[in-house]
Design a protein around this motif. Structure first.
Motif, PDB file in Angstrom:
ATOM      1  N   LEU A 157       0.769  -1.348   0.170  1.00 51.74           N
ATOM      2  CA  LEU A 157       0.136   0.016  -0.106  1.00 51.74           C
ATOM      3  C   LEU A 157       0.954   1.314  -0.084  1.00 51.74           C
ATOM      4  N   PHE A 158       1.934   1.380   0.654  1.00 50.28           N
ATOM      5  CA  PHE A 158       2.812   2.571   1.007  1.00 50.28           C
ATOM      6  C   PHE A 158       3.524   2.560  -0.350  1.00 50.28           C
ATOM      7  N   ILE A 159       3.947   1.681  -1.239  1.00 48.82           N
ATOM      8  CA  ILE A 159       4.711   1.834  -2.528  1.00 48.82           C
ATOM      9  C   ILE A 159       3.669   2.332  -3.439  1.00 48.82           C
ATOM     10  N   GLY A 160       2.268   1.454  -3.499  1.00 50.62           N
ATOM     11  CA  GLY A 160       1.423   2.310  -4.457  1.00 50.62           C
ATOM     12  C   GLY A 160       0.840   3.404  -4.435  1.00 50.62           C
ATOM     13  N   TYR A 161       0.816   3.891  -2.910  1.00 47.77           N
ATOM     14  CA  TYR A 161       0.274   5.331  -2.734  1.00 47.77           C
ATOM     15  C   TYR A 161       1.405   6.363  -3.080  1.00 47.77           C
ATOM     16  N   VAL A 162       2.790   6.009  -2.961  1.00 51.30           N
ATOM     17  CA  VAL A 162       3.725   6.954  -3.316  1.00 51.30           C
ATOM     18  C   VAL A 162       3.864   6.748  -4.808  1.00 51.30           C
ATOM     19  N   ASP A 163       3.639   5.820  -5.463  1.00 49.74           N
ATOM     20  CA  ASP A 163       3.714   5.830  -7.041  1.00 49.74           C
ATOM     21  C   ASP A 163       2.700   6.624  -7.791  1.00 49.74           C
ATOM     22  N   LEU A 164       1.266   6.539  -7.202  1.00 48.24           N
ATOM     23  CA  LEU A 164       0.288   7.043  -7.527  1.00 48.24           C
ATOM     24  C   LEU A 164       0.129   8.652  -6.952  1.00 48.24           C
ATOM     25  N   ASN A 165       1.061   9.075  -6.112  1.00 47.77           N
ATOM     26  CA  ASN A 165       0.824  10.316  -5.616  1.00 47.77           C
ATOM     27  C   ASN A 165      -0.233  10.594  -4.831  1.00 47.77           C
ATOM     28  N   ILE A 166      -0.724   9.655  -4.132  1.00 53.30           N
ATOM     29  CA  ILE A 166      -1.783   9.906  -3.038  1.00 53.30           C
ATOM     30  C   ILE A 166      -1.460   9.746  -1.664  1.00 53.30           C
TER      31      ILE A 166
END
Length: 273
Positions: free
Chosen positions: A123-132
């Motif tokens: 979740l952390f990696i995905g949120y950083v990649d999606l800029n959210i």
């Protein structure tokens, strides 16, 4: 009153006392100042002279005002979206007889199989990649998804108890599927929706892991994460202040259950939890 009824009431009263013991300890020790807390037993009250001071320190030092407003948004918006989307899923599976409906229910509910701790890093990696990352939208999104599986499961169970003839009669009268959902099925499910909303709102309000993982700034960080930071960031924070912060966190959920206990009880029965 029979002997069995007396035993049941006595047992319920005993459980109530046991449940209130931690509440007593929190209130008693949150009302002490630093010196009194260190010199007296945790079980012995020492007046309430320090309570308001500790509440004020917790409120200002932890910037709880910002966290309370942000968490209120999360605890209202995310459960509301989850119960509506979950009701749509249950309606599609039961009333519209979606092909392989039970399979899709299993797919939705499978999201609860994995422990939350396993999902934190992806979740952390995905949120950083999606800029959210560190956004209110990101937290509302994850809280909605986390609550969706339970909502869909309960609403599917609820809608199985609604007579099929009601749906067929509405179709004969010319109502569309969406109109039937909004005008008939959703109003019928109000008690179950209320119970789900209360449970999920309480879960969002008390969340710690997701708030710590997916937020950083004070205006976005949920309330429990801010309370946890009192001990780590502010080294001078004493235990009575932390307990006072715990009181601030607990009061809204207690009031919520007290004000909605009848609707919550009806929802538990009708929703077939």
């Amino acid at each position: 009153m029979g002997r069995a009824g007396t035993v049941r009431k006595s047992f319920a009263a005993l459980l109530g006392v046991v449940w209130l013991v931690p509440v007593y300890l929190i209130v008693v020790n949150a009302a002490k100042d630093r010196a009194t807390y260190n010199q007296t037993s945790a079980w012995i009250p020492a007046g309430i002279s320090g309570l308001w001071e500790n509440l004020g320190i917790a409120w200002t030092s932890g910037h709880l005002a910002q966290s309370v407003s942000a968490t209120a948004v999360y605890a209202i918006v995310a459960p509301a979206l989850a119960v509506v989307i979950g009701a749509m899923a249950g309606y599609g599976i039961v009333a519209l007889r979606l092909k392989h409906g039970f399979f899709w229910l299993i797919v939705i509910f499978a999201s609860t199989v994995f422990p939350l701790q396993m999902l934190l890093m992806p979740l952390f990696i995905g949120y950083v990649d999606l800029n959210i990352y560190d956004t209110k939208f990101g937290l509302i999104l994850v809280y909605t998804v986390m609550a969706l599986a339970f909502s869909a499961f309960v609403m599917r169970n609820f809608f199985t108890g609604v007579a099929r003839e009601m749906f067929e009669a509405a179709v004969v009268d010319g109502a569309s599927a969406m109109r039937i959902f909004w005008r008939i099925y959703l109003p019928l499910a109000t008690p179950a929706l209320t119970a789900i909303f209360i449970l999920q709102a309480t879960g969002v309000w008390n969340d710690l892991l997701l708030g710590l993982t997916l937020s950083r700034s004070q205006e976005v960080r949920p309330l429990m994460a801010s309370v946890a930071s009192l001990q780590g960031v502010y080294g001078g924070t004493t235990m009575p202040v932390l307990l006072a912060a715990g009181l601030i966190v607990s009061v809204p959920t207690i009031l919520l259950f007290l004000l909605t206990q009848r609707a919550f009880g009806r929802g538990l029965a009708l929703g077939q939890f």
